[in-house]
Enzyme design. Sequence first.
Site, PDB file in Angstrom:
ATOM      1  N   ARG A   1      69.988 -35.588  39.691  1.00  0.00           N
ATOM      2  CA  ARG A   1      69.418 -36.804  39.081  1.00  0.00           C
ATOM      3  C   ARG A   1      69.752 -36.923  37.596  1.00  0.00           C
ATOM      4  O   ARG A   1      69.798 -38.035  37.054  1.00  0.00           O
ATOM      5  CB  ARG A   1      67.905 -36.854  39.289  1.00  0.00           C
ATOM      6  CG  ARG A   1      67.550 -37.146  40.720  1.00  0.00           C
ATOM      7  CD  ARG A   1      66.059 -37.259  40.961  1.00  0.00           C
ATOM      8  NE  ARG A   1      65.822 -37.644  42.341  1.00  0.00           N
ATOM      9  CZ  ARG A   1      64.673 -37.491  42.974  1.00  0.00           C
ATOM     10  NH1 ARG A   1      63.630 -36.956  42.359  1.00  0.00           N
ATOM     11  NH2 ARG A   1      64.557 -37.884  44.229  1.00  0.00           N
TER      12      ARG A   1
ATOM     13  N   GLN B   1      56.286 -26.699  45.600  1.00  0.00           N
ATOM     14  CA  GLN B   1      56.719 -26.452  46.983  1.00  0.00           C
ATOM     15  C   GLN B   1      56.772 -24.959  47.257  1.00  0.00           C
ATOM     16  O   GLN B   1      56.310 -24.487  48.304  1.00  0.00           O
ATOM     17  CB  GLN B   1      58.095 -27.096  47.218  1.00  0.00           C
ATOM     18  CG  GLN B   1      58.046 -28.615  47.139  1.00  0.00           C
ATOM     19  CD  GLN B   1      59.414 -29.252  47.257  1.00  0.00           C
ATOM     20  OE1 GLN B   1      60.426 -28.571  47.379  1.00  0.00           O
ATOM     21  NE2 GLN B   1      59.447 -30.574  47.209  1.00  0.00           N
TER      22      GLN B   1
ATOM     23  N   ASP C   1      59.245 -36.249  39.373  1.00  0.00           N
ATOM     24  CA  ASP C   1      59.891 -37.250  40.234  1.00  0.00           C
ATOM     25  C   ASP C   1      60.032 -38.603  39.531  1.00  0.00           C
ATOM     26  O   ASP C   1      60.667 -39.517  40.061  1.00  0.00           O
ATOM     27  CB  ASP C   1      59.097 -37.418  41.532  1.00  0.00           C
ATOM     28  CG  ASP C   1      59.132 -36.149  42.381  1.00  0.00           C
ATOM     29  OD1 ASP C   1      60.095 -35.367  42.244  1.00  0.00           O
ATOM     30  OD2 ASP C   1      58.200 -35.936  43.179  1.00  0.00           O
TER      31      ASP C   1
ATOM     32  N   LYS D   1      53.052 -38.966  48.923  1.00  0.00           N
ATOM     33  CA  LYS D   1      53.945 -38.173  49.788  1.00  0.00           C
ATOM     34  C   LYS D   1      53.509 -36.709  49.826  1.00  0.00           C
ATOM     35  O   LYS D   1      53.457 -36.105  50.897  1.00  0.00           O
ATOM     36  CB  LYS D   1      55.387 -38.305  49.281  1.00  0.00           C
ATOM     37  CG  LYS D   1      56.412 -37.533  50.099  1.00  0.00           C
ATOM     38  CD  LYS D   1      57.783 -38.153  50.011  1.00  0.00           C
ATOM     39  CE  LYS D   1      58.451 -37.918  48.667  1.00  0.00           C
ATOM     40  NZ  LYS D   1      58.898 -36.532  48.476  1.00  0.00           N
ATOM     41  N   SER D   2      53.202 -36.139  48.670  1.00  0.00           N
ATOM     42  CA  SER D   2      52.802 -34.719  48.643  1.00  0.00           C
ATOM     43  C   SER D   2      51.541 -34.501  49.480  1.00  0.00           C
ATOM     44  O   SER D   2      51.446 -33.550  50.258  1.00  0.00           O
ATOM     45  CB  SER D   2      52.519 -34.275  47.205  1.00  0.00           C
ATOM     46  OG  SER D   2      53.708 -34.244  46.456  1.00  0.00           O
TER      47      SER D   2
ATOM     48  N   ARG E   1      70.336 -28.068  48.840  1.00  0.00           N
ATOM     49  CA  ARG E   1      69.286 -27.704  47.875  1.00  0.00           C
ATOM     50  C   ARG E   1      68.917 -26.219  47.963  1.00  0.00           C
ATOM     51  O   ARG E   1      68.995 -25.622  49.030  1.00  0.00           O
ATOM     52  CB  ARG E   1      68.066 -28.617  48.078  1.00  0.00           C
ATOM     53  CG  ARG E   1      68.435 -30.061  47.737  1.00  0.00           C
ATOM     54  CD  ARG E   1      67.322 -31.012  47.990  1.00  0.00           C
ATOM     55  NE  ARG E   1      66.194 -30.790  47.116  1.00  0.00           N
ATOM     56  CZ  ARG E   1      65.047 -31.465  47.197  1.00  0.00           C
ATOM     57  NH1 ARG E   1      64.908 -32.395  48.118  1.00  0.00           N
ATOM     58  NH2 ARG E   1      64.064 -31.212  46.358  1.00  0.00           N
TER      59      ARG E   1
ATOM     60  N   SER F   1      57.352 -24.686  40.598  1.00  0.00           N
ATOM     61  CA  SER F   1      57.608 -25.456  41.818  1.00  0.00           C
ATOM     62  C   SER F   1      56.385 -25.428  42.716  1.00  0.00           C
ATOM     63  O   SER F   1      55.974 -24.364  43.197  1.00  0.00           O
ATOM     64  CB  SER F   1      58.805 -24.880  42.581  1.00  0.00           C
ATOM     65  OG  SER F   1      58.809 -25.394  43.898  1.00  0.00           O
TER      66      SER F   1
ATOM     67  N   ARG G   1      65.090 -42.258  44.962  1.00  0.00           N
ATOM     68  CA  ARG G   1      64.542 -42.594  43.633  1.00  0.00           C
ATOM     69  C   ARG G   1      65.625 -43.119  42.686  1.00  0.00           C
ATOM     70  O   ARG G   1      65.334 -43.923  41.796  1.00  0.00           O
ATOM     71  CB  ARG G   1      63.824 -41.391  43.033  1.00  0.00           C
ATOM     72  CG  ARG G   1      62.593 -40.992  43.843  1.00  0.00           C
ATOM     73  CD  ARG G   1      61.657 -40.110  43.050  1.00  0.00           C
ATOM     74  NE  ARG G   1      60.864 -39.266  43.928  1.00  0.00           N
ATOM     75  CZ  ARG G   1      59.797 -39.667  44.611  1.00  0.00           C
ATOM     76  NH1 ARG G   1      59.383 -40.913  44.523  1.00  0.00           N
ATOM     77  NH2 ARG G   1      59.147 -38.821  45.395  1.00  0.00           N
TER      78      ARG G   1
ATOM     79  N   ARG H   1      50.973 -32.458  53.231  1.00  0.00           N
ATOM     80  CA  ARG H   1      49.951 -31.402  53.273  1.00  0.00           C
ATOM     81  C   ARG H   1      48.869 -31.720  54.300  1.00  0.00           C
ATOM     82  O   ARG H   1      48.399 -30.838  55.020  1.00  0.00           O
ATOM     83  CB  ARG H   1      49.348 -31.202  51.884  1.00  0.00           C
ATOM     84  CG  ARG H   1      50.302 -30.443  50.939  1.00  0.00           C
ATOM     85  CD  ARG H   1      49.888 -30.609  49.492  1.00  0.00           C
ATOM     86  NE  ARG H   1      50.678 -29.804  48.568  1.00  0.00           N
ATOM     87  CZ  ARG H   1      51.920 -30.111  48.145  1.00  0.00           C
ATOM     88  NH1 ARG H   1      52.538 -31.192  48.592  1.00  0.00           N
ATOM     89  NH2 ARG H   1      52.554 -29.321  47.298  1.00  0.00           N
TER      90      ARG H   1
HETATM   91  C1  S3P Z   1      56.480 -31.632  45.556  1.00  0.00           C
HETATM   92  C2  S3P Z   1      56.834 -30.853  44.485  1.00  0.00           C
HETATM   93  C3  S3P Z   1      57.942 -31.186  43.579  1.00  0.00           C
HETATM   94  C4  S3P Z   1      58.356 -32.656  43.710  1.00  0.00           C
HETATM   95  C5  S3P Z   1      58.473 -33.079  45.146  1.00  0.00           C
HETATM   96  C6  S3P Z   1      57.152 -32.902  45.861  1.00  0.00           C
HETATM   97  C7  S3P Z   1      55.362 -31.190  46.424  1.00  0.00           C
HETATM   98  O1  S3P Z   1      59.058 -30.383  43.888  1.00  0.00           O
HETATM   99  O2  S3P Z   1      59.575 -32.879  43.037  1.00  0.00           O
HETATM  100  O3  S3P Z   1      58.882 -34.424  45.261  1.00  0.00           O
HETATM  101  O4  S3P Z   1      54.877 -31.996  47.233  1.00  0.00           O
HETATM  102  O5  S3P Z   1      54.962 -30.024  46.317  1.00  0.00           O
HETATM  103  P1  S3P Z   1      59.221 -28.872  43.348  1.00  0.00           P
HETATM  104  O6  S3P Z   1      58.191 -28.029  43.984  1.00  0.00           O
HETATM  105  O7  S3P Z   1      60.603 -28.464  43.754  1.00  0.00           O
HETATM  106  O8  S3P Z   1      59.068 -28.983  41.868  1.00  0.00           O
END
Ligand code: S3P
Length: 418
Positions: free
Chosen positions: A330, A153, A299, A11-12, A109, A151, A372, A16
């Site tokens: 969670r 993200q 995750d 997914k990440s 969030r 993080s 999840r 991207r």
């Molecule tokens: C992710 C970073 C993580 C992860 C999320 C995907 C990413 O979050 O929990 O499912 O793709 O950069 P955080 O950046 O909030 O830790």
Amino acid sequence: MAGRFAVPGDKSLSHRALIFGALAEGETVVSGLLESDDVLATAAALRAFGVRVEQFGPGRWRVIGGRWRSPDGPIDCGNSGTGARLLMGAAAGQGITATFTGDASLSRRPMGRVRRPLEAMGVRVEGGQTLPLTVHGPVTMGIHHRNVPASAQVKSAVLLAGLGTDAEVVIEEPVPSRDHSEIMLAAMGVELERNGAFTRLGRRRTLTPALLQIAGDPSSAAFALAAAAIVPGSEVTAPDMLLNPQRSGFVMALQRMGADVALANVRGQAGETIGDVRVRHGPIFGAEFTPEEIPSMIDEIPILAVVAAFARGETRIEGLDELRHKESDRLALMEQGLRACGVAAGSDGDTLVIQGGSVVGGADIRTHGDHRIAMAHLVLGLASQQRVTVDEAEMIATSFPTYVGAMRALGADIAQTA
Ligand code: S3P
């Protein structure tokens, strides 16, 4: 449970690949893309920014990148924190104006963590600490961003915003988070200097189109590997799985708990490490996990908690505060879900403590729309004495639309109730 697990694309990496492809002038081709609701929301957002994004086969996508334009209406990121945060940074870097919205969970969030660094970079942001937010590019200043809490993200949003300026952009990470953005940006020609805890954007901040192959998602594979560890007689292989050290915490955790784990075909792919992971059922034992280990399995904590419920002895997982800010709280939901299934689980601040053994099950789990939480409890139900039911199972499609079929193919008994 036996066989090779059909691991979907990561997914990440999928978010991207689409976003970075949209920033690169010309045609980027992606294969193995995860076609889940979250990623499709990102594809739709990019189209609203004027980018051509099209599927030309299963998992095969073409993105014709270039300059973005301000969209006509709000950008709905659905359930996806990754989509929302990365797109906010990228839109700022492109100097456009866009309003970001999301579903009920995403709208709760924290977005102040992205808003603050963007504002420090001279971006005007309208709204509060949660979505909806309106981002007005351009970026006019550099930043030295300290990424706490860790993080990926937020770090990625800062890097993407930083592509829109020549000023100095430095990220400092006391605890490392997943570095897929750094790896993929470098593979697409962006200059980055990485030195211990510091990452600095170099002079070249434009992307070159690329052919991108998406590896299997370790966060999705974790459900099948966990099932193999707790269902007697199992042996499951997750092939071509992303083994980036910042994503391998769960596999290491299984090993630390004494599970029978083997890696094979470990190799590099465009700067990432990938390989096959095989787990066989056998005795497993409680273990302790410290706060620094959490980002590498952030995750996977719900499914790790399920594994711990079947392990002999006590498991302590420390440093789980960030778990409260995911698609649901969670930490609270895992504690409640495990207890409802007859497991002695409790939390002490941001530590989850689980006494493992045999698990009764028999509960109807309210997932609060968290994919999840649903998938983790379904795995619990495969090894508990009585069956487990989860609600809002349709939310599993946010990250893993093929979950039920892929688990059934290994022999899992999962049925849809009326
Ligand atoms: C992710 C970073 C993580 C992860 C999320 C995907 C990413 O979050 O929990 O499912 O793709 O950069 P955080 O950046 O909030 O830790």
